[in-house]
Design a protein around this motif. Structure first.
Motif, PDB file in Angstrom:
ATOM      1  N   MET A 234       0.808  -1.216   0.000  1.00 32.70           N
ATOM      2  CA  MET A 234       0.000   0.000   0.000  1.00 32.70           C
ATOM      3  C   MET A 234       0.845   1.271   0.000  1.00 32.70           C
ATOM      4  O   MET A 234       0.483   2.265  -0.641  1.00 32.70           O
ATOM      5  CB  MET A 234      -0.948  -0.006   1.202  1.00 32.70           C
ATOM      6  CG  MET A 234      -2.129   0.935   1.045  1.00 32.70           C
ATOM      7  SD  MET A 234      -3.362   0.771   2.346  1.00 32.70           S
ATOM      8  CE  MET A 234      -4.032  -0.843   2.011  1.00 32.70           C
ATOM      9  N   SER A 235       1.959   1.263   0.708  1.00 34.72           N
ATOM     10  CA  SER A 235       2.794   2.476   0.804  1.00 34.72           C
ATOM     11  C   SER A 235       3.316   2.915  -0.553  1.00 34.72           C
ATOM     12  O   SER A 235       3.559   4.098  -0.782  1.00 34.72           O
ATOM     13  CB  SER A 235       3.959   2.233   1.763  1.00 34.72           C
ATOM     14  OG  SER A 235       4.741   1.131   1.332  1.00 34.72           O
ATOM     15  N   PHE A 236       3.479   1.960  -1.490  1.00 32.63           N
ATOM     16  CA  PHE A 236       3.995   2.284  -2.822  1.00 32.63           C
ATOM     17  C   PHE A 236       2.948   2.999  -3.676  1.00 32.63           C
ATOM     18  O   PHE A 236       3.258   3.476  -4.764  1.00 32.63           O
ATOM     19  CB  PHE A 236       4.472   1.007  -3.530  1.00 32.63           C
ATOM     20  CG  PHE A 236       5.821   0.533  -3.073  1.00 32.63           C
ATOM     21  CD1 PHE A 236       6.949   0.719  -3.854  1.00 32.63           C
ATOM     22  CD2 PHE A 236       5.969  -0.060  -1.834  1.00 32.63           C
ATOM     23  CE1 PHE A 236       8.193   0.290  -3.431  1.00 32.63           C
ATOM     24  CE2 PHE A 236       7.202  -0.494  -1.393  1.00 32.63           C
ATOM     25  CZ  PHE A 236       8.330  -0.317  -2.191  1.00 32.63           C
ATOM     26  N   TYR A 237       1.704   3.064  -3.197  1.00 32.38           N
ATOM     27  CA  TYR A 237       0.643   3.788  -3.896  1.00 32.38           C
ATOM     28  C   TYR A 237       0.236   5.046  -3.140  1.00 32.38           C
ATOM     29  O   TYR A 237      -0.191   6.024  -3.756  1.00 32.38           O
ATOM     30  CB  TYR A 237      -0.573   2.874  -4.090  1.00 32.38           C
ATOM     31  CG  TYR A 237      -0.287   1.712  -5.001  1.00 32.38           C
ATOM     32  CD1 TYR A 237      -0.478   1.819  -6.373  1.00 32.38           C
ATOM     33  CD2 TYR A 237       0.207   0.510  -4.498  1.00 32.38           C
ATOM     34  CE1 TYR A 237      -0.204   0.758  -7.218  1.00 32.38           C
ATOM     35  CE2 TYR A 237       0.487  -0.567  -5.336  1.00 32.38           C
ATOM     36  CZ  TYR A 237       0.286  -0.430  -6.692  1.00 32.38           C
ATOM     37  OH  TYR A 237       0.573  -1.482  -7.527  1.00 32.38           O
ATOM     38  N   LEU A 238       0.392   5.025  -1.820  1.00 31.93           N
ATOM     39  CA  LEU A 238      -0.016   6.168  -1.005  1.00 31.93           C
ATOM     40  C   LEU A 238       0.853   7.396  -1.285  1.00 31.93           C
ATOM     41  O   LEU A 238       0.339   8.507  -1.476  1.00 31.93           O
ATOM     42  CB  LEU A 238       0.054   5.793   0.482  1.00 31.93           C
ATOM     43  CG  LEU A 238      -0.324   6.896   1.477  1.00 31.93           C
ATOM     44  CD1 LEU A 238      -1.770   7.330   1.275  1.00 31.93           C
ATOM     45  CD2 LEU A 238      -0.114   6.432   2.910  1.00 31.93           C
ATOM     46  N   ILE A 239       2.165   7.207  -1.318  1.00 30.71           N
ATOM     47  CA  ILE A 239       3.089   8.344  -1.539  1.00 30.71           C
ATOM     48  C   ILE A 239       2.883   8.964  -2.926  1.00 30.71           C
ATOM     49  O   ILE A 239       2.740  10.185  -3.048  1.00 30.71           O
ATOM     50  CB  ILE A 239       4.555   7.913  -1.311  1.00 30.71           C
ATOM     51  CG1 ILE A 239       4.744   7.524   0.172  1.00 30.71           C
ATOM     52  CG2 ILE A 239       5.527   9.029  -1.707  1.00 30.71           C
ATOM     53  CD1 ILE A 239       6.023   6.804   0.470  1.00 30.71           C
ATOM     54  N   PRO A 240       2.825   8.155  -4.022  1.00 31.64           N
ATOM     55  CA  PRO A 240       2.516   8.760  -5.334  1.00 31.64           C
ATOM     56  C   PRO A 240       1.150   9.443  -5.371  1.00 31.64           C
ATOM     57  O   PRO A 240       0.982  10.447  -6.063  1.00 31.64           O
ATOM     58  CB  PRO A 240       2.538   7.551  -6.287  1.00 31.64           C
ATOM     59  CG  PRO A 240       3.409   6.556  -5.626  1.00 31.64           C
ATOM     60  CD  PRO A 240       3.172   6.728  -4.164  1.00 31.64           C
ATOM     61  N   ALA A 241       0.152   8.911  -4.612  1.00 33.24           N
ATOM     62  CA  ALA A 241      -1.186   9.523  -4.594  1.00 33.24           C
ATOM     63  C   ALA A 241      -1.118  10.952  -4.066  1.00 33.24           C
ATOM     64  O   ALA A 241      -1.764  11.857  -4.601  1.00 33.24           O
ATOM     65  CB  ALA A 241      -2.129   8.689  -3.735  1.00 33.24           C
ATOM     66  N   GLY A 259      -7.967  11.577  -7.121  1.00 29.75           N
ATOM     67  CA  GLY A 259      -8.506  10.438  -6.392  1.00 29.75           C
ATOM     68  C   GLY A 259      -9.056   9.382  -7.330  1.00 29.75           C
ATOM     69  O   GLY A 259      -8.822   8.185  -7.147  1.00 29.75           O
ATOM     70  N   VAL A 260      -9.783   9.815  -8.368  1.00 27.26           N
ATOM     71  CA  VAL A 260     -10.369   8.873  -9.330  1.00 27.26           C
ATOM     72  C   VAL A 260      -9.266   8.152 -10.104  1.00 27.26           C
ATOM     73  O   VAL A 260      -9.288   6.923 -10.245  1.00 27.26           O
ATOM     74  CB  VAL A 260     -11.296   9.613 -10.319  1.00 27.26           C
ATOM     75  CG1 VAL A 260     -11.886   8.645 -11.329  1.00 27.26           C
ATOM     76  CG2 VAL A 260     -12.399  10.327  -9.567  1.00 27.26           C
ATOM     77  N   VAL A 261      -8.293   8.912 -10.592  1.00 28.65           N
ATOM     78  CA  VAL A 261      -7.213   8.327 -11.395  1.00 28.65           C
ATOM     79  C   VAL A 261      -6.430   7.309 -10.573  1.00 28.65           C
ATOM     80  O   VAL A 261      -6.136   6.206 -11.048  1.00 28.65           O
ATOM     81  CB  VAL A 261      -6.279   9.440 -11.924  1.00 28.65           C
ATOM     82  CG1 VAL A 261      -5.085   8.839 -12.636  1.00 28.65           C
ATOM     83  CG2 VAL A 261      -7.036  10.365 -12.867  1.00 28.65           C
ATOM     84  N   MET A 262      -6.101   7.668  -9.323  1.00 28.40           N
ATOM     85  CA  MET A 262      -5.338   6.746  -8.479  1.00 28.40           C
ATOM     86  C   MET A 262      -6.150   5.503  -8.134  1.00 28.40           C
ATOM     87  O   MET A 262      -5.595   4.411  -7.980  1.00 28.40           O
ATOM     88  CB  MET A 262      -4.872   7.444  -7.204  1.00 28.40           C
ATOM     89  CG  MET A 262      -3.701   8.380  -7.385  1.00 28.40           C
ATOM     90  SD  MET A 262      -2.237   7.598  -8.135  1.00 28.40           S
ATOM     91  CE  MET A 262      -1.858   6.302  -6.949  1.00 28.40           C
TER      92      MET A 262
END
Length: 479
Positions: A234-241, A259-262
């Motif tokens: 999850m952390s690999f998506y949270l920081i880019p978000a 938010g939609v794109v991520m």
């Protein structure tokens, strides 16, 4: 004075807790809370004692500032850093909290597209075509009323359906509405959400900063590649978000779109396979028994130190055996339904009403048009007509199939509930009319919110009345 025993208080709290839990599990609970927040917001915005405090609180700045002392000679600061720029409480709600709302909507859309009611062409065609009709006709009605006037840019307001209210009201009728129509309206509302998201993305952004937009696209490509390579932490998506939100916020694309794109980037497949889960699950359960009697642990103690470690590992493996997308949707949905959307309603539904003439939404002038008339007729008439007409064309052309055990009368009644715009319509209203003089913008947005509330209430009452009426008619025909 007689004191109430402690156990009485405890029983009361337990009953209250059970009652609250039971209420929150009702499909219509979020709609009731939203409606209550709208009423509270209107009261706060109009009572003389709270009016000033309400607006002052929403305009309170929330930015973090790092500033050096002002130079005596130049009158400037060597360091003057503010983040996020021009952030207020109202903007924090609309540009940050609503990102979570749109992220959750994105997860729901992705789930339906991959394995739900929009997962095949056959399943998706009727609700998607109906959603397109339910967006096009209200927009055309609005433009017919307001074309060439200051209110013209608000055509996107009556195109949205509030899924929480529509599904909540329909659930109250139980088996009076065929299950197939409930599925149809749910799928339609999800497709409608996607359409509203595209409208916001393409028509209600600001001036585009191409450099920042390019950087955000490069970052999204990197996240997509990472997802395709199988990264499921999850952390690999949270920081880019967070980085994508920042780039969208300053690039001119509305930040909620991040938010939609991520959401579409979040993997649905689990990190651990069933075979791995079975192997590790058995291994740690075996260790739990082995560690039942450990040196230095008290007898009958459960869990002891080593067992706590085993339980943490079992929890970790169990959690990661569910896809990240499902976990996030399950985690965020209660926060969105019972916190973020009510807060949004409190911040955006508080319209100041100087006199009762403000409720006359059918006023028209050549310069300002009639934002109220366009929204009201767009939602109350345009939505059901557009949904029913598009469905009729799709079914007659054999592109889509009529929902099982459903009649055209009942489909039209359910389509009327599609006229409940509320959350999404109010959100689009907050983005509209920005190119006007500030006073005119405020007037149009306030009138738009009043019209959305009145139209949503009317659509809910009309749809409910027609469902009850048509159900009685169908029962008579069958008997």
């Amino acid at each position: 004075m007689k004191l109430i025993p402690i156990y009485t208080w405890t029983k009361g709290v337990e009953k209250l807790d059970k009652g609250t839990h039971k209420f929150l599990n009702r499909p219509w609970a979020s709609g009731v809370i939203l409606l209550s927040c709208v009423i509270v917001a209107m009261i706060l915005a109009n009572l003389p004692a709270t009016r000033h405090l309400y607006h002052a609180f929403l305009e309170t700045e929330l930015s973090i500032a790092i500033q050096s002392p002002i130079d005596a000679e130049t009158g400037l600061r060597a360091i003057d850093w503010v983040f996020p720029k021009d952030m207020t409480v109202e903007k924090f709600i609309n540009d940050i909290l609503m990102v979570v709302f749109f992220f959750t909507v994105g997860l729901e859309i992705k789930r339906e597209v991959i394995c739900g009611e929009l997962s095949s062409v056959k399943k998706a065609m009727l609700p998607v075509i109906a959603a397109i009709g339910g967006m096009a006709v209200p927009a055309l009605i609005y433009m017919f009323v307001n074309n060439g006037s200051a209110a013209g840019s608000g055509w996107g307001i009556p195109t949205a359906t509030d899924i929480a209210f529509a599904i909540g009201i329909m659930s109250i009728f139980g088996n009076k509405v065929p299950v197939s129509l409930k599925v149809f309206l749910t799928a339609l509302a999800i497709a409608d959400d996607l359409g509203a998201i595209l409208v916001v993305a393409f028509f209600y952004g600001g001036d585009i900063n191409l450099l920042l937009l390019s950087l955000s696209l490069l970052l999204l490509v990197f996240v997509y590649i990472m997802s395709r390579l199988g990264e499921k932490r999850m952390s690999f998506y949270l920081i880019p978000a967070i980085a994508v939100w920042f780039l969208f916020y300053y690039s001119g694309i509305h930040s909620t779109m991040s938010g939609v794109v991520m959401a579409f980037m979040i993997p649905m497949h689990a990190r651990f396979s069933k075979a791995y889960f079975d192997h590790k699950h058995k291994s740690y359960f075996h260790k739990l028994e082995e560690y039942e009697h450990c040196e230095g642990c008290e007898e009958e103690e459960f869990p002891n130190g080593p067992q706590r470690h085993c339980l943490r590992q079992i929890s970790h493996i169990s959690s990661n055996s569910i896809g990240m997308s499902y976990r996030l949707e399950h985690l965020l949905s209660p926060w969105v339904n019972y916190a973020i959307m009510p807060i949004f309603a409190l911040a955006n539904a508080g319209v100041e009403i100087p006199d009762l003439s403000y409720f006359n939404i059918f006023q028209y002038s050549p310069e300002l048009g009639s934002v109220g008339m366009g929204i009201f007729f767009g939602l109350v008439l345009g939505k059901p007509i557009g949904i029913t007409l598009a469905s009729f064309i799709a079914i007659k052309c054999k592109v889509g199939e009529m929902p099982a055990h459903a009649s055209w009368k009942m489909l039209f009644a359910v389509a009327c509930l599609g006229g409940i715009g509320f959350t999404m319509s109010i959100f689009v209203d907050t983005l509209s009319f920005g190119e006007q003089v500030p006073e005119i913008t405020a007037q149009l947005r306030s009138g738009g919110k009043i019209a959305v509330l009145m139209a949503s209430l009317s659509a809910g009452i009309l749809g409910s009345a027609l469902i009850s009426c048509f159900h009685k008619m169908e029962k008579k025909e069958q008997s």
